[in-house]
Structures are given as structure tokens and as C-alpha cells.
Write a protein that holds these residues in place. Structure first.
Motif, PDB file in Angstrom:
ATOM      1  N   GLY A 188       0.767  -1.226   0.000  1.00 14.76           N
ATOM      2  CA  GLY A 188       0.000   0.000   0.000  1.00 14.76           C
ATOM      3  C   GLY A 188       0.803   1.284   0.000  1.00 14.76           C
ATOM      4  N   THR A 189       2.089   1.191   0.336  1.00 16.63           N
ATOM      5  CA  THR A 189       2.909   2.396   0.431  1.00 16.63           C
ATOM      6  C   THR A 189       4.137   2.327  -0.468  1.00 16.63           C
ATOM      7  OG1 THR A 189       2.177   2.741   2.722  1.00 16.63           O
ATOM      8  CG2 THR A 189       4.145   3.935   2.016  1.00 16.63           C
ATOM      9  N   LEU A 190       5.038   1.408  -0.204  1.00 16.13           N
ATOM     10  CA  LEU A 190       6.324   1.398  -0.917  1.00 16.13           C
ATOM     11  C   LEU A 190       6.146   1.134  -2.410  1.00 16.13           C
ATOM     12  CD1 LEU A 190       9.423   1.634  -0.442  1.00 16.13           C
ATOM     13  CD2 LEU A 190       9.449  -0.863  -0.250  1.00 16.13           C
ATOM     14  N   TYR A 191       5.556   0.004  -2.755  1.00 14.65           N
ATOM     15  CA  TYR A 191       5.364  -0.327  -4.167  1.00 14.65           C
ATOM     16  C   TYR A 191       4.351   0.612  -4.823  1.00 14.65           C
ATOM     17  CZ  TYR A 191       4.458  -2.955  -8.430  1.00 14.65           C
ATOM     18  OH  TYR A 191       4.312  -3.311  -9.743  1.00 14.65           O
ATOM     19  N   GLN A 192       3.297   0.948  -4.085  1.00 10.66           N
ATOM     20  CA  GLN A 192       2.261   1.810  -4.655  1.00 10.66           C
ATOM     21  C   GLN A 192       2.824   3.182  -5.011  1.00 10.66           C
ATOM     22  OE1 GLN A 192      -1.093   0.885  -5.362  1.00 10.66           O
ATOM     23  NE2 GLN A 192      -0.761   2.737  -6.578  1.00 10.66           N
ATOM     24  N   ARG A 193       3.627   3.746  -4.126  1.00 11.29           N
ATOM     25  CA  ARG A 193       4.182   5.078  -4.390  1.00 11.29           C
ATOM     26  C   ARG A 193       5.220   5.032  -5.513  1.00 11.29           C
ATOM     27  NH1 ARG A 193       4.666   8.111   1.538  1.00 11.29           N
ATOM     28  NH2 ARG A 193       2.502   7.705   2.172  1.00 11.29           N
ATOM     29  N   PHE A 194       5.949   3.935  -5.606  1.00 10.66           N
ATOM     30  CA  PHE A 194       6.857   3.746  -6.743  1.00 10.66           C
ATOM     31  C   PHE A 194       6.062   3.731  -8.046  1.00 10.66           C
ATOM     32  CE2 PHE A 194       8.601   0.730  -9.814  1.00 10.66           C
ATOM     33  CZ  PHE A 194       9.843   1.296 -10.075  1.00 10.66           C
ATOM     34  N   ALA A 195       5.006   2.943  -8.064  1.00 16.32           N
ATOM     35  CA  ALA A 195       4.181   2.833  -9.271  1.00 16.32           C
ATOM     36  C   ALA A 195       3.535   4.171  -9.626  1.00 16.32           C
ATOM     37  CB  ALA A 195       3.110   1.762  -9.071  1.00 16.32           C
ATOM     38  N   ASP A 196       3.055   4.880  -8.614  1.00 16.88           N
ATOM     39  CA  ASP A 196       2.403   6.166  -8.869  1.00 16.88           C
ATOM     40  C   ASP A 196       3.364   7.175  -9.500  1.00 16.88           C
ATOM     41  OD1 ASP A 196       0.046   5.229  -7.807  1.00 16.88           O
ATOM     42  OD2 ASP A 196       0.287   6.222  -5.859  1.00 16.88           O
ATOM     43  N   PHE A 197       4.622   7.117  -9.096  1.00 13.77           N
ATOM     44  CA  PHE A 197       5.605   8.069  -9.614  1.00 13.77           C
ATOM     45  C   PHE A 197       6.213   7.623 -10.938  1.00 13.77           C
ATOM     46  CE2 PHE A 197      10.159   9.482  -9.729  1.00 13.77           C
ATOM     47  CZ  PHE A 197       9.911  10.816 -10.037  1.00 13.77           C
ATOM     48  N   VAL A 198       6.610   6.364 -11.022  1.00 11.53           N
ATOM     49  CA  VAL A 198       7.410   5.889 -12.157  1.00 11.53           C
ATOM     50  C   VAL A 198       6.556   5.474 -13.350  1.00 11.53           C
ATOM     51  CG1 VAL A 198       9.022   4.097 -12.928  1.00 11.53           C
ATOM     52  CG2 VAL A 198       9.360   5.225 -10.717  1.00 11.53           C
ATOM     53  N   TYR A 199       5.484   4.731 -13.126  1.00  5.52           N
ATOM     54  CA  TYR A 199       4.761   4.148 -14.251  1.00  5.52           C
ATOM     55  C   TYR A 199       4.141   5.168 -15.205  1.00  5.52           C
ATOM     56  CZ  TYR A 199       5.429  -0.439 -12.107  1.00  5.52           C
ATOM     57  OH  TYR A 199       5.980  -1.575 -11.584  1.00  5.52           O
ATOM     58  N   PRO A 200       3.608   6.292 -14.712  1.00  8.18           N
ATOM     59  CA  PRO A 200       3.112   7.287 -15.682  1.00  8.18           C
ATOM     60  C   PRO A 200       4.207   7.812 -16.606  1.00  8.18           C
ATOM     61  CG  PRO A 200       2.197   7.728 -13.518  1.00  8.18           C
ATOM     62  CD  PRO A 200       3.258   6.681 -13.331  1.00  8.18           C
ATOM     63  N   GLN A 201       5.435   7.885 -16.108  1.00  7.21           N
ATOM     64  CA  GLN A 201       6.543   8.348 -16.947  1.00  7.21           C
ATOM     65  C   GLN A 201       6.926   7.298 -17.984  1.00  7.21           C
ATOM     66  OE1 GLN A 201       9.832  10.307 -14.631  1.00  7.21           O
ATOM     67  NE2 GLN A 201       8.583   9.682 -12.875  1.00  7.21           N
ATOM     68  N   VAL A 202       6.924   6.037 -17.550  1.00 10.19           N
ATOM     69  CA  VAL A 202       7.383   4.951 -18.429  1.00 10.19           C
ATOM     70  C   VAL A 202       6.320   4.560 -19.448  1.00 10.19           C
ATOM     71  CG1 VAL A 202       8.138   2.544 -18.497  1.00 10.19           C
ATOM     72  CG2 VAL A 202       8.978   4.059 -16.694  1.00 10.19           C
ATOM     73  N   PHE A 203       5.081   4.421 -18.999  1.00  9.09           N
ATOM     74  CA  PHE A 203       4.051   3.866 -19.868  1.00  9.09           C
ATOM     75  C   PHE A 203       3.157   4.923 -20.526  1.00  9.09           C
ATOM     76  CE2 PHE A 203       4.897   0.455 -16.700  1.00  9.09           C
ATOM     77  CZ  PHE A 203       5.462  -0.460 -17.585  1.00  9.09           C
ATOM     78  N   ALA A 204       3.091   6.118 -19.942  1.00 10.16           N
ATOM     79  CA  ALA A 204       2.250   7.169 -20.530  1.00 10.16           C
ATOM     80  C   ALA A 204       3.068   8.378 -20.956  1.00 10.16           C
ATOM     81  CB  ALA A 204       1.165   7.592 -19.536  1.00 10.16           C
ATOM     82  N   LYS A 205       4.396   8.297 -20.773  1.00  7.55           N
ATOM     83  CA  LYS A 205       5.318   9.372 -21.178  1.00  7.55           C
ATOM     84  C   LYS A 205       4.937  10.716 -20.561  1.00  7.55           C
ATOM     85  CE  LYS A 205       7.363   6.278 -23.584  1.00  7.55           C
ATOM     86  NZ  LYS A 205       8.564   5.628 -23.001  1.00  7.55           N
ATOM     87  N   GLN A 206       4.458  10.670 -19.338  1.00 10.64           N
ATOM     88  CA  GLN A 206       4.122  11.896 -18.622  1.00 10.64           C
ATOM     89  C   GLN A 206       5.358  12.447 -17.912  1.00 10.64           C
ATOM     90  OE1 GLN A 206       0.840  11.163 -15.969  1.00 10.64           O
ATOM     91  NE2 GLN A 206      -0.510  10.433 -17.592  1.00 10.64           N
ATOM     92  N   PRO A 207       5.398  13.740 -17.645  1.00  8.90           N
ATOM     93  CA  PRO A 207       6.529  14.310 -16.912  1.00  8.90           C
ATOM     94  C   PRO A 207       6.510  13.864 -15.456  1.00  8.90           C
ATOM     95  CG  PRO A 207       4.835  15.964 -17.255  1.00  8.90           C
ATOM     96  CD  PRO A 207       4.418  14.769 -18.058  1.00  8.90           C
ATOM     97  N   ALA A 208       7.689  13.890 -14.827  1.00  5.89           N
ATOM     98  CA  ALA A 208       7.796  13.505 -13.429  1.00  5.89           C
ATOM     99  C   ALA A 208       6.975  14.455 -12.558  1.00  5.89           C
ATOM    100  CB  ALA A 208       9.259  13.520 -12.992  1.00  5.89           C
ATOM    101  N   ASP A 209       6.302  13.888 -11.577  1.00  6.56           N
ATOM    102  CA  ASP A 209       5.483  14.664 -10.654  1.00  6.56           C
ATOM    103  C   ASP A 209       6.263  14.818  -9.344  1.00  6.56           C
ATOM    104  OD1 ASP A 209       3.671  15.398  -8.597  1.00  6.56           O
ATOM    105  OD2 ASP A 209       1.986  14.609  -9.739  1.00  6.56           O
ATOM    106  N   PRO A 210       6.722  16.009  -8.997  1.00  2.91           N
ATOM    107  CA  PRO A 210       7.541  16.199  -7.786  1.00  2.91           C
ATOM    108  C   PRO A 210       6.847  15.773  -6.499  1.00  2.91           C
ATOM    109  CG  PRO A 210       7.647  18.141  -9.203  1.00  2.91           C
ATOM    110  CD  PRO A 210       6.569  17.259  -9.757  1.00  2.91           C
ATOM    111  N   GLU A 211       5.550  15.971  -6.424  1.00  2.00           N
ATOM    112  CA  GLU A 211       4.826  15.588  -5.212  1.00  2.00           C
ATOM    113  C   GLU A 211       4.809  14.068  -5.045  1.00  2.00           C
ATOM    114  OE1 GLU A 211       0.376  16.003  -3.208  1.00  2.00           O
ATOM    115  OE2 GLU A 211       0.954  17.332  -4.848  1.00  2.00           O
TER     116      GLU A 211
END
Length: 209
Positions: free
Chosen positions: A102-125
Motif C-alpha cells: 500500500g505504500t512502498l510499491y504503490q508510491r513507486f508505481a504512482d511516480f514511475v509508471y506514468p513516466q514509463v508507460f504514458a510518457k508523462q513528466p515527473a510529478d515532484p509531489e
């Protein structure tokens, strides 16, 4: 036992390491999510939630990696060292597993996966939240060799799979001394370490695209 999986998936790798730890051989069923193989009627019959990893042991189907890990140890483990039966020890292992999910993997996925799979910019928050989770893990490891007590448990294997993904994503772990030393040791010595390594090499291909 049939195991529906993707080698690059951290939850799948965690289950594979657990199987190696208890000496169970999995019949690997590569499941191509991009091709929609998890949405085929025959797979939905096994798992109506149509997610991986999914384990089929005879007439019993189970999904969610941490549930599968506990099942493998309780049914096939030679003892309970990987998933202690003593209530307080088990509670600590469970807490770490829930923290990973719920925290470690989820927060990794929330930050990294949009950049990798949707080519979105990094979200600082989202990055800050992810790094906060690493700080929590570093605190958990203070004065100990393992994440949930004084011996290896399935919590270590689950979190090892997650931290391996952090490493592939080039998240700087050197700022977290306890995490770094634990990771360096377990990535070599954990049961199924070679399986995990092969899986993260597959995961790394997403970052090369």
C-alpha cells in the motif's frame, strides 16, 4: 502448479522467490497483458479479477502476490521461519507486507509508471511521497538485518522485488544506508535471487524504449 506471470513484474518475482525458498517448482504461464491474454474467457474463469500473478494449485486459484506467498509457505514450507506463526512475529511480517503493497510499491508505481508507460513528466509531489516511503523502510531496518525481525521472511522477498524495481528505475538508494546494505546482501543471497535478477533485466527493457 500453474503460475500466470510476467517476469518483469515485482509481485510476480516475489512469488517466484518464495517458491524457490520452499522448494516448489512452478509451471510458468507467460501472460501477455499488452495482448489482452488476461482478458480471455479461459483466464477470467480462473481469475475474474483478471490480474497477475495468479496461482492455480489443483482446483484452487489464488491471486495477489502476498496472499500467494503466504499460501506457499503455509502449505509447502518445511517450517514457519519465512512466515512465523507466533502472533507478534506474524503481525510484524504482515505489517511490512501491507506497507510494501500500500505504500512502498504503490508510491513507486504512482511516480514511475506514468513516466514509463504514458510518457508523462515527473510529478515532484509523487516523487516526494515515494522517497518518504524509502525513509520509512530505512527506519524499519535500523539495527537489524531483515525487514521484519532477526531472520529472513516473505516480507524481505516482497520488498526485495520492489526495491529491485527502484534500482532499475535509477532511484538513488545510496541516501538510505540501511536499505542499501540490506539490498546489496539480499540481491545476492536471497532464495531465488537469480530469478529476481533475470526478471529485473526484463523490467529494465521498459526503460530503454
Amino acid at each position: 502448479m500453474d503460475f500466470y506471470y510476467l517476469p518483469g513484474s515485482a509481485p510476480c518475482r516475489a512469488v517466484q522467490m518464495t517458491a524457490a525458498a520452499v522448494g516448489v517448482e512452478l509451471n510458468l504461464k507467460l501472460t501477455n497483458l499488452m495482448a489482452g491474454e488476461h482478458l480471455k474467457p479461459e483466464f477470467i474463469k480462473i481469475n475474474p479479477q483478471h490480474c497477475i500473478p495468479t496461482l492455480v494449485d489443483g482446483d484452487f486459484s489464488l491471486w495477489e502476490s502476498r496472499a500467494i506467498m503466504g499460501y506457499l509457505v503455509e502449505k509447502y514450507g518445511k517450517d514457519d521461519s519465512l512466515y512465523p506463526k507466533e502472533p507478534r512475529k506474524r503481525a510484524l511480517v504482515n505489517q511490512r507486507l501491507y506497507f510494501d503493497h500500500g505504500t512502498l510499491y504503490q508510491r513507486f508505481a504512482d511516480f514511475v509508471y506514468p513516466q514509463v508507460f504514458a510518457k508523462q513528466p515527473a510529478d515532484p509531489e509523487k516523487e516526494k511521497k515515494m522517497l518518504d516511503a524509502l525513509e520509512f523502510l530505512d527506519k524499519f531496518l535500523e539495527g537489524g538485518k531483515y525487514v521484519a525481525g532477526d531472520s529472513l521472511t516473505i516480507a524481505d522477498l516482497s520488498i526485495l522485488a520492489t526495491i529491485s524495481s527502484f534500482d532499475v528505475a535509477k532511484i538513488d538508494l545510496s541516501k538510505y544506508a540501511n536499505v542499501s546494505s540490506w539490498y546489496a546482501r539480499l540481491r545476492k543471497d536471497a532464495p531465488g535471487a537469480a530469478i529476481n535478477q533475470a526478471g529485473i533485466e526484463e523490467f529494465a527493457k521498459y526503460f530503454a524504449k
